[in-house]
Design a protein around this motif. Structure first.
Motif, PDB file in Angstrom:
ATOM      1  N   ASN A   7      64.476  92.591 -15.565  1.00 51.86           N
ATOM      2  CA  ASN A   7      64.016  92.232 -14.215  1.00 51.86           C
ATOM      3  C   ASN A   7      65.210  91.705 -13.399  1.00 51.86           C
ATOM      4  N   VAL A   8      65.071  91.781 -12.075  1.00 51.94           N
ATOM      5  CA  VAL A   8      66.215  91.508 -11.195  1.00 51.94           C
ATOM      6  C   VAL A   8      66.732  90.067 -11.339  1.00 51.94           C
ATOM      7  N   PHE A   9      65.853  89.123 -11.603  1.00 52.83           N
ATOM      8  CA  PHE A   9      66.334  87.738 -11.712  1.00 52.83           C
ATOM      9  C   PHE A   9      67.037  87.502 -13.053  1.00 52.83           C
ATOM     10  N   ALA A  10      66.599  88.202 -14.097  1.00 48.03           N
ATOM     11  CA  ALA A  10      67.330  88.134 -15.371  1.00 48.03           C
ATOM     12  C   ALA A  10      68.741  88.680 -15.161  1.00 48.03           C
ATOM     13  N   ARG A  11      68.848  89.717 -14.364  1.00 43.30           N
ATOM     14  CA  ARG A  11      70.162  90.319 -14.099  1.00 43.30           C
ATOM     15  C   ARG A  11      71.026  89.384 -13.251  1.00 43.30           C
ATOM     16  N   ILE A  12      70.412  88.672 -12.314  1.00 46.90           N
ATOM     17  CA  ILE A  12      71.168  87.671 -11.545  1.00 46.90           C
ATOM     18  C   ILE A  12      71.658  86.574 -12.489  1.00 46.90           C
ATOM     19  N   LEU A  13      70.797  86.111 -13.394  1.00 51.13           N
ATOM     20  CA  LEU A  13      71.197  85.054 -14.344  1.00 51.13           C
ATOM     21  C   LEU A  13      72.366  85.509 -15.222  1.00 51.13           C
ATOM     22  N   PHE A  31      68.843  80.248  -5.272  1.00 51.02           N
ATOM     23  CA  PHE A  31      69.668  81.099  -4.394  1.00 51.02           C
ATOM     24  C   PHE A  31      68.825  81.566  -3.219  1.00 51.02           C
ATOM     25  N   HIS A  32      69.491  82.079  -2.184  1.00 51.66           N
ATOM     26  CA  HIS A  32      68.790  82.576  -1.007  1.00 51.66           C
ATOM     27  C   HIS A  32      68.034  83.865  -1.340  1.00 51.66           C
ATOM     28  N   ASP A  33      66.803  83.957  -0.824  1.00 49.09           N
ATOM     29  CA  ASP A  33      66.050  85.205  -0.954  1.00 49.09           C
ATOM     30  C   ASP A  33      66.782  86.308  -0.195  1.00 49.09           C
ATOM     31  N   ILE A  34      66.806  87.506  -0.762  1.00 53.39           N
ATOM     32  CA  ILE A  34      67.541  88.619  -0.147  1.00 53.39           C
ATOM     33  C   ILE A  34      66.855  89.085   1.141  1.00 53.39           C
ATOM     34  N   ASN A  35      65.574  88.804   1.277  1.00 49.10           N
ATOM     35  CA  ASN A  35      64.797  89.244   2.449  1.00 49.10           C
ATOM     36  C   ASN A  35      64.031  88.036   2.999  1.00 49.10           C
ATOM     37  N   PRO A  36      64.762  87.110   3.652  1.00 42.10           N
ATOM     38  CA  PRO A  36      64.143  85.827   4.002  1.00 42.10           C
ATOM     39  C   PRO A  36      62.967  85.954   4.977  1.00 42.10           C
ATOM     40  N   THR A  40      64.877  79.107   6.388  1.00 39.08           N
ATOM     41  CA  THR A  40      65.261  78.691   5.034  1.00 39.08           C
ATOM     42  C   THR A  40      64.303  79.353   4.062  1.00 39.08           C
ATOM     43  N   HIS A  41      64.830  80.172   3.167  1.00 37.32           N
ATOM     44  CA  HIS A  41      63.981  80.813   2.143  1.00 37.32           C
ATOM     45  C   HIS A  41      64.805  80.894   0.862  1.00 37.32           C
ATOM     46  N   ILE A  42      64.522  79.955  -0.013  1.00 30.33           N
ATOM     47  CA  ILE A  42      65.264  79.815  -1.277  1.00 30.33           C
ATOM     48  C   ILE A  42      64.345  80.182  -2.428  1.00 30.33           C
ATOM     49  N   LEU A  43      64.913  80.775  -3.459  1.00 29.39           N
ATOM     50  CA  LEU A  43      64.181  81.020  -4.705  1.00 29.39           C
ATOM     51  C   LEU A  43      64.782  80.143  -5.794  1.00 29.39           C
ATOM     52  N   ALA A  44      63.927  79.387  -6.480  1.00 30.78           N
ATOM     53  CA  ALA A  44      64.372  78.583  -7.618  1.00 30.78           C
ATOM     54  C   ALA A  44      63.777  79.190  -8.878  1.00 30.78           C
ATOM     55  N   ALA A  96      48.204  87.752  -6.648  1.00 30.71           N
ATOM     56  CA  ALA A  96      49.153  87.085  -5.748  1.00 30.71           C
ATOM     57  C   ALA A  96      50.333  87.990  -5.386  1.00 30.71           C
ATOM     58  N   HIS A  97      50.303  89.241  -5.873  1.00 29.97           N
ATOM     59  CA  HIS A  97      51.352  90.222  -5.573  1.00 29.97           C
ATOM     60  C   HIS A  97      52.723  89.746  -6.058  1.00 29.97           C
ATOM     61  N   GLN A  98      52.778  89.160  -7.239  1.00 34.80           N
ATOM     62  CA  GLN A  98      54.076  88.794  -7.810  1.00 34.80           C
ATOM     63  C   GLN A  98      54.879  90.071  -8.046  1.00 34.80           C
ATOM     64  N   GLU A  99      56.078  90.138  -7.449  1.00 35.69           N
ATOM     65  CA  GLU A  99      56.889  91.359  -7.534  1.00 35.69           C
ATOM     66  C   GLU A  99      57.911  91.298  -8.657  1.00 35.69           C
ATOM     67  N   VAL A 100      58.484  90.132  -8.866  1.00 37.87           N
ATOM     68  CA  VAL A 100      59.536  90.004  -9.883  1.00 37.87           C
ATOM     69  C   VAL A 100      58.976  89.187 -11.044  1.00 37.87           C
ATOM     70  N   ALA A 101      59.026  89.779 -12.244  1.00 34.84           N
ATOM     71  CA  ALA A 101      58.376  89.176 -13.406  1.00 34.84           C
ATOM     72  C   ALA A 101      59.299  88.198 -14.143  1.00 34.84           C
ATOM     73  N   PHE A 103      59.569  83.974 -13.617  1.00 33.20           N
ATOM     74  CA  PHE A 103      58.987  82.893 -12.825  1.00 33.20           C
ATOM     75  C   PHE A 103      59.947  82.435 -11.738  1.00 33.20           C
ATOM     76  N   HIS A 104      59.427  82.307 -10.535  1.00 37.71           N
ATOM     77  CA  HIS A 104      60.245  81.807  -9.425  1.00 37.71           C
ATOM     78  C   HIS A 104      59.364  81.035  -8.468  1.00 37.71           C
ATOM     79  N   ILE A 105      59.954  80.048  -7.835  1.00 38.21           N
ATOM     80  CA  ILE A 105      59.268  79.289  -6.785  1.00 38.21           C
ATOM     81  C   ILE A 105      60.020  79.513  -5.478  1.00 38.21           C
ATOM     82  N   HIS A 106      59.268  79.973  -4.472  1.00 34.14           N
ATOM     83  CA  HIS A 106      59.825  80.125  -3.138  1.00 34.14           C
ATOM     84  C   HIS A 106      59.838  78.757  -2.459  1.00 34.14           C
ATOM     85  N   LEU A 107      60.890  78.491  -1.705  1.00 35.39           N
ATOM     86  CA  LEU A 107      60.942  77.300  -0.850  1.00 35.39           C
ATOM     87  C   LEU A 107      61.176  77.797   0.575  1.00 35.39           C
TER      88      LEU A 107
HETATM   89  P1  5GP Z   1      57.425  87.608  -5.323  1.00 39.15           P
HETATM   90  O1  5GP Z   1      56.624  88.564  -4.496  1.00 39.15           O
HETATM   91  O2  5GP Z   1      57.631  88.124  -6.736  1.00 39.15           O
HETATM   92  O3  5GP Z   1      56.881  86.211  -5.292  1.00 39.15           O
HETATM   93  O4  5GP Z   1      58.833  87.478  -4.618  1.00 39.15           O
HETATM   94  C1  5GP Z   1      59.991  88.117  -5.046  1.00 39.15           C
HETATM   95  C2  5GP Z   1      61.076  87.770  -4.056  1.00 39.15           C
HETATM   96  O5  5GP Z   1      62.313  88.154  -4.609  1.00 39.15           O
HETATM   97  C3  5GP Z   1      60.948  88.464  -2.696  1.00 39.15           C
HETATM   98  O6  5GP Z   1      60.870  87.480  -1.671  1.00 39.15           O
HETATM   99  C4  5GP Z   1      62.218  89.302  -2.596  1.00 39.15           C
HETATM  100  O7  5GP Z   1      62.761  89.356  -1.289  1.00 39.15           O
HETATM  101  C5  5GP Z   1      63.159  88.598  -3.573  1.00 39.15           C
HETATM  102  N1  5GP Z   1      64.148  89.475  -4.188  1.00 39.15           N
HETATM  103  C6  5GP Z   1      63.940  90.680  -4.761  1.00 39.15           C
HETATM  104  N2  5GP Z   1      65.086  91.185  -5.244  1.00 39.15           N
HETATM  105  C7  5GP Z   1      66.055  90.272  -4.959  1.00 39.15           C
HETATM  106  C8  5GP Z   1      67.458  90.227  -5.215  1.00 39.15           C
HETATM  107  O8  5GP Z   1      68.067  91.133  -5.783  1.00 39.15           O
HETATM  108  N3  5GP Z   1      68.112  89.128  -4.794  1.00 39.15           N
HETATM  109  C9  5GP Z   1      67.479  88.093  -4.149  1.00 39.15           C
HETATM  110  N4  5GP Z   1      68.237  87.060  -3.787  1.00 39.15           N
HETATM  111  N5  5GP Z   1      66.172  88.095  -3.903  1.00 39.15           N
HETATM  112  C10 5GP Z   1      65.456  89.185  -4.298  1.00 39.15           C
END
Ligand code: 5GP
Length: 120
Positions: A7-13, A31-36, A40-44, A96-101, A103-107
């Motif tokens: 998953n993309v966050f494992a790859r970031i880690l 880190f900052h969400d790629i699509n804020p 302010t849109h941070i993912l922890a 809840a339409h979780q896209e990235v598997a 765990f993350h918290i949006h701020l």
């Molecule tokens: P979810 O819908 O799973 O709660 O949110 C996933 C979030 O991850 C989305 O807001 C999306 O913009 C963000 N995201 C997806 N891929 C990447 C990435 O490669 N880098 C960063 N920084 N954020 C990402």
């Protein structure tokens, strides 16, 4: 939800994908969400392998859970949104339409965030 190490966050880690880091400690990366969605849109995220909030709440240690909450408060203060207000949110599973598997918290912050959910 089984944990997928690609998953993309494992790859970031692992440093395979870059991120705009705002905070890191032993248990948490933020880190900052790629699509804020807000100014302010941070993912922890936890550094451990947890697929969702459900998984994290069952399997994470007390230290990992405490670290996440402490980190979120600190990030909000450092980002300058603690005074004006902010929202933390964890999409969990299909409803809840979780896209990235991982765990993350949006701020979210930096503007008026409106009501919690659209009314139906
Ligand atoms: P979810 O819908 O799973 O709660 O949110 C996933 C979030 O991850 C989305 O807001 C999306 O913009 C963000 N995201 C997806 N891929 C990447 C990435 O490669 N880098 C960063 N920084 N954020 C990402």
């Amino acid at each position: 939800m089984a944990y997928d190490r690609n998953n993309v966050f494992a790859r970031i880690l692992r440093g395979e994908i870059p991120c705009k880091k705002v905070y890191e400690d032993e248990h948490v990366l933020a880190f900052h969400d790629i699509n804020p969605q807000t100014p302010t849109h941070i993912l922890a995220i936890p550094k451990g392998e947890y697929a969702s909030a459900d998984d994290f709440s069952q399997k994470a240690s007390d230290a990992e859970i405490a670290a996440m909450m402490r980190a979120l408060g600190r990030i909000a203060r450092e980002q300058g949104v603690a005074e004006t207000g902010y929202r933390i949110l964890a999409n969990t599973g299909p409803a809840a339409h979780q896209e990235v598997a991982h765990f993350h918290i949006h701020l979210f912050g930096g503007r008026d965030l409106g009501g919690m959910l659209p009314r139906r």
